[in-house]
Design a protein around this motif. Structure first.
Motif, PDB file in Angstrom:
ATOM      1  N   ARG A 163      84.803  35.910  81.541  1.00 35.90           N
ATOM      2  CA  ARG A 163      84.188  37.197  81.208  1.00 35.90           C
ATOM      3  C   ARG A 163      84.756  37.750  79.902  1.00 35.90           C
ATOM      4  O   ARG A 163      84.014  38.227  79.037  1.00 35.90           O
ATOM      5  N   ARG A 164      86.079  37.655  79.763  1.00 36.85           N
ATOM      6  CA  ARG A 164      86.711  38.168  78.548  1.00 36.85           C
ATOM      7  C   ARG A 164      86.293  37.358  77.314  1.00 36.85           C
ATOM      8  O   ARG A 164      86.112  37.917  76.226  1.00 36.85           O
ATOM      9  N   LEU A 165      86.150  36.051  77.483  1.00 33.54           N
ATOM     10  CA  LEU A 165      85.712  35.221  76.359  1.00 33.54           C
ATOM     11  C   LEU A 165      84.316  35.611  75.890  1.00 33.54           C
ATOM     12  O   LEU A 165      84.055  35.737  74.692  1.00 33.54           O
ATOM     13  N   THR A 177      73.548  35.675  75.028  1.00 32.60           N
ATOM     14  CA  THR A 177      73.152  34.325  75.447  1.00 32.60           C
ATOM     15  C   THR A 177      73.877  33.263  74.628  1.00 32.60           C
ATOM     16  O   THR A 177      74.292  32.229  75.162  1.00 32.60           O
ATOM     17  N   ASP A 178      74.049  33.516  73.318  1.00 30.76           N
ATOM     18  CA  ASP A 178      74.791  32.576  72.471  1.00 30.76           C
ATOM     19  C   ASP A 178      76.257  32.531  72.882  1.00 30.76           C
ATOM     20  O   ASP A 178      76.884  31.456  72.897  1.00 30.76           O
ATOM     21  N   ALA A 179      76.825  33.705  73.198  1.00 31.61           N
ATOM     22  CA  ALA A 179      78.227  33.765  73.615  1.00 31.61           C
ATOM     23  C   ALA A 179      78.437  32.990  74.911  1.00 31.61           C
ATOM     24  O   ALA A 179      79.392  32.217  75.047  1.00 31.61           O
ATOM     25  N   GLU A 180      77.551  33.169  75.865  1.00 29.45           N
ATOM     26  CA  GLU A 180      77.681  32.462  77.140  1.00 29.45           C
ATOM     27  C   GLU A 180      77.543  30.953  76.949  1.00 29.45           C
ATOM     28  O   GLU A 180      78.281  30.176  77.568  1.00 29.45           O
ATOM     29  N   ASP A 181      76.633  30.550  76.080  1.00 30.10           N
ATOM     30  CA  ASP A 181      76.441  29.125  75.825  1.00 30.10           C
ATOM     31  C   ASP A 181      77.678  28.521  75.147  1.00 30.10           C
ATOM     32  O   ASP A 181      78.111  27.419  75.498  1.00 30.10           O
ATOM     33  N   PHE A 182      78.253  29.249  74.179  1.00 32.54           N
ATOM     34  CA  PHE A 182      79.431  28.731  73.478  1.00 32.54           C
ATOM     35  C   PHE A 182      80.616  28.607  74.435  1.00 32.54           C
ATOM     36  O   PHE A 182      81.363  27.630  74.392  1.00 32.54           O
ATOM     37  N   VAL A 183      80.792  29.598  75.306  1.00 28.28           N
ATOM     38  CA  VAL A 183      81.884  29.532  76.279  1.00 28.28           C
ATOM     39  C   VAL A 183      81.699  28.341  77.211  1.00 28.28           C
ATOM     40  O   VAL A 183      82.642  27.589  77.479  1.00 28.28           O
ATOM     41  N   ARG A 184      80.465  28.146  77.686  1.00 33.45           N
ATOM     42  CA  ARG A 184      80.203  27.067  78.634  1.00 33.45           C
ATOM     43  C   ARG A 184      80.394  25.686  78.014  1.00 33.45           C
ATOM     44  O   ARG A 184      81.000  24.798  78.609  1.00 33.45           O
ATOM     45  N   THR A 185      79.916  25.514  76.783  1.00 34.91           N
ATOM     46  CA  THR A 185      79.913  24.173  76.184  1.00 34.91           C
ATOM     47  C   THR A 185      81.155  23.868  75.359  1.00 34.91           C
ATOM     48  O   THR A 185      81.549  22.701  75.242  1.00 34.91           O
TER      49      THR A 185
END
Length: 218
Positions: A163-165, A177-185
């Motif tokens: 969440r913090r990332l 959406t870009d932030a979530e994708d970058f964190v995941r990948t």
């Protein structure tokens, strides 16, 4: 172990420095665990005894990442200059009288390293350095661990860390959406790599979401 305990341990490490032999404390852990927050707080508590020199100053410049085709993986081990980082740590271990050492910083506002930003005066007995890969045992990172007197591994509840990332990436300009994708990948791939280095730490500091200090704004 609370902040007071950690400050006391860092102070003892600083007190063990000798003329010509500065002490180096490393703070490692996965992205978003709170390394920077803890390092800043330690340095503030030890004003006059410690200076913070983050590993992030050895990020490769954006232009070089584009040339290498690695911009989508920024933060991975091969997007840093570990040889340059090791060279700086070697200099910091053996201060020369009357000669400050200048270290680079990383400016998140422009996503670039800035050379010569952090002066480390020769009388300072302790340098605190923080980063993901201080305990990595594969080349070209393998030599970093032996340059550090102690390394603490910081971990945080995974859901809170992620969440913090995401929040941090948004704060610095990414769409959610870009932030979530970058964190995941990207960030989480790096986090799995870093987690494997945990056994090499001298101390493990585990935070719950409630215990963790609030994240820094930069």
């Amino acid at each position: 172990m609370n902040l007071d305990d950690l400050v006391a341990r860092a102070r003892r490490l600083a007190a063990s420095a000798t003329p010509g032999r500065r002490r180096l404390l490393g703070i490692a852990g996965p992205p978003g665990a709170g390394k920077s927050t803890l390092a800043v707080r330690l340095a503030a508590e030890l004003t006059g005894q410690a200076v913070l020199v983050p590993m992030d100053g050895f990020h490769l410049a954006e232009a070089e990442l584009r040339r290498l085709g690695r911009t989508d993986r920024k933060g991975a081990p091969d997007t840093f200059d570990p040889a340059g980082y090791a060279s700086l740590l070697t200099r910091l271990r053996a201060p020369e009288s009357g000669t400050p050492v200048y270290a680079p910083a990383f400016d998140r506002r422009i996503e670039e390293p800035i050379a010569g930003s952090i002066p480390v005066a020769p009388h300072i007995p302790l340098v605190i350095t923080e980063g993901n890969y201080l305990l990595l045992h594969s080349d070209p990172w393998a030599g970093i661990r032996e340059l550090l007197d102690e390394v603490w591994y910081i971990e945080l509840d995974t859901a809170e860390r992620v969440r913090r990332l995401v929040d941090r990436h948004q704060r610095f300009g990414r769409l959610r959406t870009d932030a979530e994708d970058f964190v995941r990948t990207s960030d989480e791939a790096n986090a799995r790599l870093v987690a494997a280095t945990r056994p090499r730490a001298d101390l493990v500091v585990a935070f719950t979401a409630e215990e963790a200090p609030p994240p820094l704004d930069d």
